[in-house]
Enzyme design. Structure first.
Site, PDB file in Angstrom:
ATOM      1  N   GLU A   1      -9.557  98.767 -28.321  1.00 44.31           N
ATOM      2  CA  GLU A   1      -8.999  98.068 -27.174  1.00 44.31           C
ATOM      3  C   GLU A   1      -7.474  98.043 -27.240  1.00 44.31           C
ATOM      4  O   GLU A   1      -6.881  97.906 -28.310  1.00 44.31           O
ATOM      5  CB  GLU A   1      -9.572  96.654 -27.096  1.00 44.31           C
ATOM      6  CG  GLU A   1     -11.065  96.677 -26.806  1.00 44.31           C
ATOM      7  CD  GLU A   1     -11.670  95.295 -26.608  1.00 44.31           C
ATOM      8  OE1 GLU A   1     -12.728  95.222 -25.967  1.00 44.31           O
ATOM      9  OE2 GLU A   1     -11.104  94.301 -27.088  1.00 44.31           O
TER      10      GLU A   1
ATOM     11  N   CYS B   1      -4.830  87.101 -28.008  1.00 40.02           N
ATOM     12  CA  CYS B   1      -4.671  87.313 -29.444  1.00 40.02           C
ATOM     13  C   CYS B   1      -5.934  86.893 -30.192  1.00 40.02           C
ATOM     14  O   CYS B   1      -6.453  85.796 -29.995  1.00 40.02           O
ATOM     15  CB  CYS B   1      -3.476  86.505 -29.952  1.00 40.02           C
ATOM     16  SG  CYS B   1      -3.187  86.677 -31.714  1.00 40.02           S
TER      17      CYS B   1
END
EC number: 2.1.1.192
Length: 372
Positions: free
Chosen positions: A91, A349
Site C-alpha cells: 500500500e 499511520c
C-alpha cells in the site's frame, strides 16, 4: 527475461547501456523519458535512434507495480494497493496539502520487526521490495496525479494540473526501510536525481525503528532527512512494544542519532511517537523523553494511535495528548501532532497492511500466543 529499467539508478542504467555498446548520453535520454515523461513504450522515445529503440524492445521493459485498486478519502488522501505477485500487495498513500504533496512509500512486503501497535507488523513478512517496486510507487503516483486536476485538502474541486504533484517522499509505508538497505538507497538515488524526480534531500525522509548499523551506513551513502520511530521513553517499555530495541537499546540509538546529524541535510532528528492510551501517554513518559533526548537536536511528532481490529490498544484522550505535548513544549521542544488523514480508507499511520503471504511464521506464532 527482459531487464526492468526501473530497477536502475542512472549509474546502473549507464553501465547497462555501456555493456551494449551505447554511449552514456543515451542512458540519460531514456532515464528522462521514463521518469520525467512517464513513457514506458520505447517506440515513443522519439529522440532515440530507431535501432536502439528496437534493441530496447527486445531486451528491456519499464514495468511499475500494477494497481489493484485505488481509494480516495473524503479529505483528499489517496491510497493505492499495488500487486507485487504471488498473493502479495503493498500500500502507498498520497497526502495532498496546500503547500505540498507527500507520498508515503512502502519498502517491504510486510515487516519482520513486529511492533505491537502496527497493522503491518501483524501481517508477518514475505520479502524485500525491488528497486522497481519502490521507485514504481512514485512513478505511478507522479504520473497518474499529473493527469488529474490538482486537489488539496481544502479544495476538492478542479484546478490546474500540477507540474509536480509529489513534492515530498516519506519512507513510512509497509516495512522497515533500513532492513532493505541496498534497494532503498538505490531507489533514493533515483528520487533525488535531477534527471528523474529531482527531490531535495530535505524533502525525502527515511523512517526507521532503530537499526543502528544501517543508520550509520545511510549517513555515509545517502543522507536524507531521518525520522526515528521511538514510541517509548525507556528500554523496559520499548522492549515490549518495539522489539528491535532488545538488540539496539536506547543508549545506542541516541548515539546513532547524534552521529547521523553530522551528515544530515536537516539539523534535527524527528522522533515519531505513537501515543497509546494508558501505555506511553502519561506525564512521566513525557518527562522521561526529555531526559532521554536532551543531547539530540530533535523535534517530536506525536501520533494518536489509529485503531485496527484486535489491536489491543486504544486511542489516547485529547486531554492526555494536550498535557503530554505541553510538557515537551515547555521544555523547549518543537512538537507537532500528526493530523489523522485517510482513516476512512485505512490509510492512516499504522493502518497499512496490504496483502502479505507470510513466510516468517510470525503470524501463526502470534495466533498461538494470543490463543494461549
Amino acid at each position: 527475461m527482459p531487464q526492468n529499467l526501473l530497477d536502475f539508478d542512472l549509474a546502473g542504467l549507464t553501465a547497462w547501456f555501456g555493456e551494449r555498446g551505447e554511449k552514456p548520453f543515451r542512458a540519460r535520454q531514456v532515464f528522462h523519458w521514463i521518469h520525467q515523461a512517464g513513457v514506458t513504450d520505447f517506440a515513443q522515445m522519439t529522440d532515440i535512434a530507431k535501432s536502439l529503440r528496437e534493441k530496447l524492445q527486445n531486451e528491456a521493459v519499464v514495468q511499475a507495480p500494477a494497481i489493484n485498486f485505488a481509494h480516495l478519502s473524503a479529505d483528499g488522501t489517496r491510497k493505492w494497493l499495488f500487486d507485487v505477485g504471488v498473493g502479495n500487495g503493498i500500500e502507498t498513500v498520497f497526502i495532498p496539502e496546500d503547500d505540498r504533496g507527500t507520498l508515503c512509500v512502502s519498502s517491504q512486503v510486510g515487516c519482520a520487526l513486529e511492533c505491537t501497535f502496527c497493522s503491518t507488523g501483524r501481517q508477518g513478512f514475505n520479502r524485500n521490495l525491488t528497486v522497481a517496486e519502490i521507485v514504481g510507487q512514485l512513478w505511478v503516483a507522479q504520473h497518474s496525479l499529473k493527469r488529474e486536476p490538482n486537489r488539496t485538502a481544502s479544495d476538492h474541486g478542479a484546478g490546474e494540473i500540477a507540474e509536480r504533484p509529489v513534492t515530498n517522499v516519506v519512507m513510512m509505508g509497509m516495512g522497515e526501510p533500513l532492513a532493505n538497505f541496498e534497494n532503498v538507497v538505490t531507489a533514493l538515488g533515483v528520487m533525488l536525481d535531477d534527471h528523474a524526480y529531482g527531490l531535495s534531500r530535505r524533502r525525502v525522509t527515511v523512517s526507521t525503528s532503530g537499526l543502528v548499523p544501517a543508520m550509520d551506513r545511510l549517513a555515509e551513502r545517502c543522507p536524507v532527512a531521518l525520522a526515528v520511530s521511538l514510541h517509548a521513553p525507556n528500554d523496559a517499555l520499548r522492549d515490549q512494544i518495539v522489539p528491535i530495541n532488545r538488540k539496539y537499546p536506547l543508549a545506542e540509538l541516541m548515539a546513532a542519532c547524534r552521529r547521523y546529524l553530522v551528515h544530515a541535510p536537516r539539523d534535527f532528528i524527528t522522533f515519531e511517537y505513537v501515543m497509546l492510551a494508558g501505555v506511553n501517554d502519561q506525564p512521566e513518559h513525557a518527562r522521561q523523553l526529555i531526559a532521554l533526548t536532551r543531547d539530540v537536536p530533535c523535534k517530536f511528532n506525536l501520533i494518536p494511535f489509529n485503531p485496527f481490529p484486535d489491536s489491543g490498544y486504544e486511542k489516547p484522550r485529547a486531554e492526555a495528548m494536550r498535557v503530554f505535548r505541553e510538557i515537551l513544549q515547555d521544555a523547549g521542544y518543537v512538537v507537532t501532532t500528526r493530523k489523522t488523514r485517510g482513516d476512512d480508507i485505512d490509510a492512516a499511520c499504522g493502518q497499512l497492511a496490504g496483502r502479505v503471504a507470510d513466510r516468517s511464521g510470525r503470524v501463526m506464532k502470534r495466533v498461538h500466543r494470543e490463543a494461549a
